[in-house]
Design an enzyme around this catalytic site. Structure first.
Site, PDB file in Angstrom:
ATOM      1  N   GLY A   1      77.042 122.887  30.363  1.00  0.00           N
ATOM      2  CA  GLY A   1      77.228 124.218  30.363  1.00  0.00           C
ATOM      3  C   GLY A   1      76.963 124.935  31.228  1.00  0.00           C
ATOM      4  N   THR A   2      76.945 124.715  32.556  1.00  0.00           N
ATOM      5  CA  THR A   2      76.686 125.485  33.957  1.00  0.00           C
ATOM      6  C   THR A   2      77.534 125.755  34.813  1.00  0.00           C
ATOM      7  OG1 THR A   2      74.906 126.023  35.322  1.00  0.00           O
ATOM      8  CG2 THR A   2      75.164 123.683  34.417  1.00  0.00           C
TER       9      THR A   2
ATOM     10  N   ALA B   1      74.231 128.657  30.216  1.00  0.00           N
ATOM     11  CA  ALA B   1      74.861 129.383  29.288  1.00  0.00           C
ATOM     12  C   ALA B   1      75.855 128.910  28.398  1.00  0.00           C
ATOM     13  CB  ALA B   1      75.262 130.723  29.783  1.00  0.00           C
TER      14      ALA B   1
ATOM     15  N   CYS C   1      50.491 147.171  35.358  1.00  0.00           N
ATOM     16  CA  CYS C   1      49.122 146.739  35.417  1.00  0.00           C
ATOM     17  C   CYS C   1      49.122 145.049  35.040  1.00  0.00           C
ATOM     18  CB  CYS C   1      48.229 147.505  34.284  1.00  0.00           C
ATOM     19  SG  CYS C   1      48.713 147.078  32.719  1.00  0.00           S
TER      20      CYS C   1
ATOM     21  N   PRO D   1      77.619 135.217  24.718  1.00  0.00           N
ATOM     22  CA  PRO D   1      78.680 135.184  26.103  1.00  0.00           C
ATOM     23  C   PRO D   1      77.743 134.513  27.156  1.00  0.00           C
ATOM     24  CG  PRO D   1      78.018 137.322  25.506  1.00  0.00           C
ATOM     25  CD  PRO D   1      77.562 136.684  24.306  1.00  0.00           C
ATOM     26  N   ASP D   2      78.649 133.840  28.038  1.00  0.00           N
ATOM     27  CA  ASP D   2      77.823 133.281  29.398  1.00  0.00           C
ATOM     28  C   ASP D   2      78.200 134.385  30.350  1.00  0.00           C
ATOM     29  OD1 ASP D   2      80.565 133.111  30.140  1.00  0.00           O
ATOM     30  OD2 ASP D   2      80.548 130.863  30.064  1.00  0.00           O
ATOM     31  N   PHE D   3      77.972 134.220  31.718  1.00  0.00           N
ATOM     32  CA  PHE D   3      78.131 135.111  32.659  1.00  0.00           C
ATOM     33  C   PHE D   3      79.549 134.960  33.219  1.00  0.00           C
ATOM     34  CE2 PHE D   3      73.610 135.414  34.989  1.00  0.00           C
ATOM     35  CZ  PHE D   3      73.333 136.494  33.888  1.00  0.00           C
ATOM     36  N   ARG D   4      80.125 134.002  33.417  1.00  0.00           N
ATOM     37  CA  ARG D   4      81.114 133.966  34.336  1.00  0.00           C
ATOM     38  C   ARG D   4      82.507 133.485  33.780  1.00  0.00           C
ATOM     39  NH1 ARG D   4      76.616 132.382  37.047  1.00  0.00           N
ATOM     40  NH2 ARG D   4      76.347 133.735  38.827  1.00  0.00           N
TER      41      ARG D   4
ATOM     42  N   ASN E   1      81.203 119.908  30.919  1.00  0.00           N
ATOM     43  CA  ASN E   1      81.691 121.477  31.097  1.00  0.00           C
ATOM     44  C   ASN E   1      83.090 121.708  31.090  1.00  0.00           C
ATOM     45  OD1 ASN E   1      80.136 123.623  31.867  1.00  0.00           O
ATOM     46  ND2 ASN E   1      81.175 123.706  33.815  1.00  0.00           N
TER      47      ASN E   1
ATOM     48  N   SER F   1      75.558 127.554  25.113  1.00  0.00           N
ATOM     49  CA  SER F   1      75.245 128.625  23.852  1.00  0.00           C
ATOM     50  C   SER F   1      76.352 129.500  23.494  1.00  0.00           C
ATOM     51  CB  SER F   1      73.991 129.370  24.474  1.00  0.00           C
ATOM     52  OG  SER F   1      72.869 128.743  24.353  1.00  0.00           O
TER      53      SER F   1
ATOM     54  N   CYS G   1      53.495 143.730  31.628  1.00  0.00           N
ATOM     55  CA  CYS G   1      53.670 145.229  32.060  1.00  0.00           C
ATOM     56  C   CYS G   1      54.025 144.958  33.780  1.00  0.00           C
ATOM     57  CB  CYS G   1      52.375 145.835  31.777  1.00  0.00           C
ATOM     58  SG  CYS G   1      52.199 147.178  32.546  1.00  0.00           S
TER      59      CYS G   1
ATOM     60  N   ASN H   1      68.854 128.786  30.199  1.00  0.00           N
ATOM     61  CA  ASN H   1      68.899 129.943  29.109  1.00  0.00           C
ATOM     62  C   ASN H   1      67.774 130.741  28.800  1.00  0.00           C
ATOM     63  OD1 ASN H   1      71.654 128.995  29.317  1.00  0.00           O
ATOM     64  ND2 ASN H   1      71.699 127.945  27.558  1.00  0.00           N
ATOM     65  N   ILE H   2      67.810 131.847  28.102  1.00  0.00           N
ATOM     66  CA  ILE H   2      66.825 132.604  27.835  1.00  0.00           C
ATOM     67  C   ILE H   2      67.260 133.066  26.178  1.00  0.00           C
ATOM     68  CG2 ILE H   2      66.441 133.602  30.008  1.00  0.00           C
ATOM     69  CD1 ILE H   2      68.211 135.953  29.371  1.00  0.00           C
ATOM     70  N   ASP H   3      67.795 132.364  25.811  1.00  0.00           N
ATOM     71  CA  ASP H   3      68.100 132.556  24.253  1.00  0.00           C
ATOM     72  C   ASP H   3      67.203 131.940  23.282  1.00  0.00           C
ATOM     73  OD1 ASP H   3      69.202 129.927  24.235  1.00  0.00           O
ATOM     74  OD2 ASP H   3      71.271 130.759  24.926  1.00  0.00           O
TER      75      ASP H   3
ATOM     76  N   HIS I   1      64.459 129.904  33.922  1.00  0.00           N
ATOM     77  CA  HIS I   1      64.649 131.353  34.078  1.00  0.00           C
ATOM     78  C   HIS I   1      63.782 132.454  32.982  1.00  0.00           C
ATOM     79  CE1 HIS I   1      68.654 130.507  36.380  1.00  0.00           C
ATOM     80  NE2 HIS I   1      67.565 130.015  37.034  1.00  0.00           N
TER      81      HIS I   1
HETATM   82  P1  CNA Z   1      77.501 130.801  33.739  1.00  0.00           P
HETATM   83  O1  CNA Z   1      77.363 130.731  35.276  1.00  0.00           O
HETATM   84  O2  CNA Z   1      78.015 131.637  32.958  1.00  0.00           O
HETATM   85  O3  CNA Z   1      78.306 129.398  33.535  1.00  0.00           O
HETATM   86  C1  CNA Z   1      78.542 128.697  32.430  1.00  0.00           C
HETATM   87  C2  CNA Z   1      79.451 127.748  32.740  1.00  0.00           C
HETATM   88  O4  CNA Z   1      79.477 127.089  31.274  1.00  0.00           O
HETATM   89  C3  CNA Z   1      80.685 127.886  33.131  1.00  0.00           C
HETATM   90  O5  CNA Z   1      81.222 126.652  34.066  1.00  0.00           O
HETATM   91  C4  CNA Z   1      81.665 127.757  32.175  1.00  0.00           C
HETATM   92  O6  CNA Z   1      83.018 127.243  32.066  1.00  0.00           O
HETATM   93  C5  CNA Z   1      81.068 126.670  31.311  1.00  0.00           C
HETATM   94  N1  CNA Z   1      81.137 126.981  29.528  1.00  0.00           N
HETATM   95  C6  CNA Z   1      81.011 128.019  28.888  1.00  0.00           C
HETATM   96  N2  CNA Z   1      81.365 127.858  27.651  1.00  0.00           N
HETATM   97  C7  CNA Z   1      81.533 126.347  27.590  1.00  0.00           C
HETATM   98  C8  CNA Z   1      82.101 125.774  26.372  1.00  0.00           C
HETATM   99  N3  CNA Z   1      82.211 126.087  25.500  1.00  0.00           N
HETATM  100  N4  CNA Z   1      82.098 124.403  26.624  1.00  0.00           N
HETATM  101  C9  CNA Z   1      82.331 123.838  27.736  1.00  0.00           C
HETATM  102  N5  CNA Z   1      81.954 124.650  29.126  1.00  0.00           N
HETATM  103  C10 CNA Z   1      81.478 126.135  28.907  1.00  0.00           C
HETATM  104  O7  CNA Z   1      75.994 130.462  33.298  1.00  0.00           O
HETATM  105  P2  CNA Z   1      75.198 129.447  33.910  1.00  0.00           P
HETATM  106  O8  CNA Z   1      73.916 129.129  33.192  1.00  0.00           O
HETATM  107  O9  CNA Z   1      75.392 128.433  35.077  1.00  0.00           O
HETATM  108  O10 CNA Z   1      74.233 130.747  35.214  1.00  0.00           O
HETATM  109  C11 CNA Z   1      72.964 130.734  34.973  1.00  0.00           C
HETATM  110  C12 CNA Z   1      72.431 132.215  34.307  1.00  0.00           C
HETATM  111  C13 CNA Z   1      73.155 132.503  33.128  1.00  0.00           C
HETATM  112  C14 CNA Z   1      71.103 132.148  34.089  1.00  0.00           C
HETATM  113  O11 CNA Z   1      70.241 133.043  34.880  1.00  0.00           O
HETATM  114  C15 CNA Z   1      71.055 132.442  32.468  1.00  0.00           C
HETATM  115  O12 CNA Z   1      69.864 133.270  32.403  1.00  0.00           O
HETATM  116  C16 CNA Z   1      72.138 133.391  32.375  1.00  0.00           C
HETATM  117  N6  CNA Z   1      72.671 133.483  30.971  1.00  0.00           N
HETATM  118  C17 CNA Z   1      72.053 132.934  29.818  1.00  0.00           C
HETATM  119  C18 CNA Z   1      72.539 133.068  28.565  1.00  0.00           C
HETATM  120  C19 CNA Z   1      71.787 132.501  27.504  1.00  0.00           C
HETATM  121  O13 CNA Z   1      70.552 132.188  27.320  1.00  0.00           O
HETATM  122  N7  CNA Z   1      72.676 131.942  26.530  1.00  0.00           N
HETATM  123  C20 CNA Z   1      73.659 133.925  28.520  1.00  0.00           C
HETATM  124  C21 CNA Z   1      74.208 134.494  29.620  1.00  0.00           C
HETATM  125  C22 CNA Z   1      73.917 134.266  30.916  1.00  0.00           C
END
Ligand code: CNA
Length: 319
Positions: free
Chosen positions: A242-243, A69, A182, A78-81, A267, A72, A179, A152-154, A171
């Site tokens: 970015g994870t 995330a 069914c 927004p990301d998750f964490r 990251n 993106s 559905c 990502n799912i975006d 993911h």
């Molecule tokens: P996460 O757990 O939210 O981690 C994101 C990571 O990226 C963290 O380590 C952040 O510090 C880092 N980060 C965020 N922004 C920046 C930036 N600008 N520059 C550098 N580093 C950055 O997300 P993960 O993808 O690791 O977790 C997996 C989940 C999140 C999946 O199941 C996704 O489907 C899910 N998700 C996806 C989206 C999307 O599709 N854009 C959005 C939110 C969540």
């Protein structure tokens, strides 16, 4: 299909799992035959310059990119964490019992509304790819991309032009839906009107809830994910961007390249094996904003003009 490579214990289970804290046990012992820093007599840890040199001199031709995330967030999603801005800190409006409930399949069966509220927000079409996504497209255009594995799912990788055969949407995707009763298949577009009107989409045949083909916690990953079995042993460079590497089995992919293969993490913070004692000697950390890290890499590679041109041409198409 054969059993997963040895030393990658979590990858035999292809259901989506959340690891509350990093407690992986992969065999990430320091490399014995690593491509250590050429600039320093072969004994110093590698740097981004060494990686650039490998790419420039054609020593790496099967690059795997793993993304999350964080690639993106610069596009506005927004990301998750991330503390403060991440979805997990901003779920009050969804009235859910715990943050992961929004992507929990058991919770979805009881109450699909919170997910669809969020789906409206994340729905492809609302956001544009950025230079991290186009960097991967550029790797492909140069014949260097073995595969991109994204959580990502975006849909921004597709929008940036990473071809479907080079992409593993681990993911899932909003591009198709099923559905829950069914199992009838739908195109993602069929659900759009309902999602944007705040209605839970229902099956035309059985009135069951239709769920976009996003992988929820507790669900199996798509069959394509199994491509890792042949991709990762072949890879000659792994770029992770970015994870948080907190979601399994995706996170364990990081440990399944050969120990001689350089792994680059771009990251904000050190994560997964990069933050643990099992960090490899030839791991490269580029900590900070993902766009800054990618642009530094692109600049050093001498690809800046090409990336700018590519992005300008693609932006013209969408405006
Ligand atoms: P996460 O757990 O939210 O981690 C994101 C990571 O990226 C963290 O380590 C952040 O510090 C880092 N980060 C965020 N922004 C920046 C930036 N600008 N520059 C550098 N580093 C950055 O997300 P993960 O993808 O690791 O977790 C997996 C989940 C999140 C999946 O199941 C996704 O489907 C899910 N998700 C996806 C989206 C999307 O599709 N854009 C959005 C939110 C969540």
């Amino acid at each position: 299909l054969r059993t997963p490579p040895q030393g990658v214990p979590r990858l035999h289970d292809c259901r989506l799992l959340f690891l509350p804290s990093f407690r992986r046990s992969l065999s990430t012992s320091p490399s014995k035959c690593g491509l250590f820093g050429k600039s320093s007599g072969g004994q110093e840890p590698q740097t981004l310059d060494d990686v650039v040199s490998l790419l420039k001199h054609g020593d790496c031709k099967r690059v795997i990119v793993m993304a999350g995330a964080g690639i993106s967030t610069p596009s506005g999603i927004p990301d998750f964490r991330s503390p403060g801005s991440g979805l997990y800190d901003n779920l009050q409006q969804y009235d859910i019992p715990y943050p992961e409930a929004i992507f929990d399949i058991h919770y979805f069966h009881q109450n699909p509304r919170p997910f669809f509220t969020l789906a409206k927000e994340l729905y492809p079409g609302n956001y544009l790819p950025n230079s991290a996504h186009y960097f991967v497209r550029l790797l492909h255009m140069k014949g260097l991309l073995q595969r991109m594995y994204t959580q990502n799912i975006d849909g921004l990788e597709r929008l940036a032009g990473v071809p479907p055969d080079k992409l593993v949407e681990a993911h899932g995707t909003f591009a198709s839906a099923t559905c829950t009763t069914c199992r009838k298949s739908y195109a993602g577009e069929d659900l759009k009107a309902d999602i944007f009107a705040d209605h839970v989409p229902k099956c035309a045949t059985c009135r069951g809830v239709i769920k976009p083909d996003i992988v929820f916690f507790g669900e199996e990953l798509p069959q394509r994910f199994l491509l890792f079995l042949t991709d990762f042993p072949l890879a000659d460079l792994l770029i992770i961007m970015g994870t948080s590497l907190e979601v399994e089995p995706f996170a364990s992919l990081a440990g399944s390249v050969r120990s001689s293969v350089t792994r680059v993490l771009i990251n904000r913070d050190a994560v997964g094996p990069f933050a643990s004692p099992s960090r490899r000697f030839n791991d490269v950390l580029e900590l900070g904003d993902v766009i800054g890290g990618v642009e530094k890499c692109v600049y050093k590679l001498g690809w800046k003009a090409e990336l700018d041109e590519l992005m300008a041409a693609e932006m013209k198409k969408v405006h």
